[in-house]
Design a protein around this motif. Structure first.
Motif, PDB file in Angstrom:
ATOM      1  N   GLU A  27       0.802  -1.219   0.000  1.00  0.00           N
ATOM      2  CA  GLU A  27       0.000   0.000   0.000  1.00  0.00           C
ATOM      3  C   GLU A  27       0.838   1.274   0.000  1.00  0.00           C
ATOM      4  N   GLY A  28       2.155   1.138   0.064  1.00  0.00           N
ATOM      5  CA  GLY A  28       3.003   2.330   0.096  1.00  0.00           C
ATOM      6  C   GLY A  28       2.847   3.131   1.378  1.00  0.00           C
ATOM      7  N   GLU A  29       2.520   2.463   2.472  1.00  0.00           N
ATOM      8  CA  GLU A  29       2.341   3.144   3.750  1.00  0.00           C
ATOM      9  C   GLU A  29       3.701   3.530   4.344  1.00  0.00           C
ATOM     10  N   ARG A  30       3.689   4.456   5.285  1.00  0.00           N
ATOM     11  CA  ARG A  30       4.879   4.859   6.026  1.00  0.00           C
ATOM     12  C   ARG A  30       4.555   4.733   7.509  1.00  0.00           C
ATOM     13  N   ALA A  87       7.814   5.510   1.214  1.00  0.00           N
ATOM     14  CA  ALA A  87       6.671   4.617   0.988  1.00  0.00           C
ATOM     15  C   ALA A  87       7.109   3.158   1.093  1.00  0.00           C
ATOM     16  N   GLY A  88       6.306   2.374   1.814  1.00  0.00           N
ATOM     17  CA  GLY A  88       6.583   0.947   1.942  1.00  0.00           C
ATOM     18  C   GLY A  88       7.555   0.587   3.038  1.00  0.00           C
TER      19      GLY A  88
END
Length: 269
Positions: A27-30, A87-88
């Motif tokens: 999801e490219g979360e941080r 991201a990620g």
């Protein structure tokens, strides 16, 4: 918490952490996780269990040393900003910008003006991180004075733990109440809705580890990511390769065999 129950639950939670990491990547979360607390409160051991089975390319621990002379002239948060995830990625801070509210405040490594400026700017800084889409979770590991003393004494007695003892540790031991007041003041200013503090009672290390990991998994809305594993292909037939003679290579001595023979000899006697 018994070892059997602890190890079974820890393995289950660690498997879920792997799923969480796959979700963060997909999801490219941080994700930022801040670990703070008193010396010997169990932060390091918990971080080891969190990262034990994660992919180190996408999950890293940040434990910054004392700032350089150049960094001392920068905006206080600047060297921490450089460590934030892309991201990620998952970043776990083994102590963080909250050094200014704790050790620097108590030991006099910052001025009262710098400390007050931190308390004003920190909530603004963290709100900016969250507003930008970063997931920020902060954990404070709380340990009793009696348990802290017991752990310090174990470190002094155990040669593999000597590196964990420093002058700062001894100072924190003798300045228990000063650190308590500094922590209370820090909570008043930085326990904000966008990034609240979560307290982990850590006199029982095993319970603290599973409690912290279970909570993190409960507050991050991850989901399992379908990623079929590739099948193991058949090994091709040999084309005639032969391993070179072992005597042409230098092997490490078989220390394990020496121990085994010594143990068997002792048993025979």
């Amino acid at each position: 918490m018994t070892r059997a129950v602890y190890e079974k639950e820890l393995y289950r939670l660690q498997a879920a952490l792997v799923e969480l990491q796959e979700w963060v990547r997909a999801e490219g979360e941080r994700l930022v996780v801040v670990f703070e607390g008193r010396d010997a409160a169990g932060k390091g051991g918990t971080i080891k269990r969190v990262t034990e089975h994660l992919n180190p390319r996408f999950a890293r621990v940040v434990a910054l040393p004392v700032p350089t002379e150049r960094q001392r002239t920068q905006w206080y948060f600047q060297r921490y900003v450089e460590q934030l995830p892309a991201a990620g990625e998952i970043v776990l801070f083994d102590r963080s910008w909250y050094n200014r509210a704790g050790v620097e405040r108590v030991m006099g490594f910052c001025t009262p003006q710098e400390h007050q400026r931190f308390l004003r700017q920190c909530p603004l800084f963290e709100r900016m991180l969250v507003e930008d889409g970063m997931r920020l979770h902060k954990y404070w590991f709380s340990v009793s004075d009696a348990e802290q003393e017991r752990r310090f004494r174990r470190r002094l007695e155990d040669p593999v733990r000597h590196w964990k003892i420093s002058r700062m540790d001894m100072e924190s031991f003798t300045r228990w109440e000063a650190y308590s007041r500094a922590k209370d003041e820090m909570f008043v200013h930085t326990d904000i809705p966008e990034a609240p503090w979560y307290v982990v009672e850590s006199d029982d290390k095993r319970a603290a580890r599973v409690n912290m990991i279970a909570h993190l998994l409960s507050v991050v809305p991850y989901r399992p990511i379908e990623s079929p594993l590739p099948p193991l292909p058949p090994r091709p037939e040999s084309t005639g390769y032969e391993r070179p003679p072992r005597e042409l290579q230098t092997h490490v001595p078989d220390h394990a065999a020496t121990l085994t023979r010594h143990q068997q000899g002792g048993s025979a006697r």
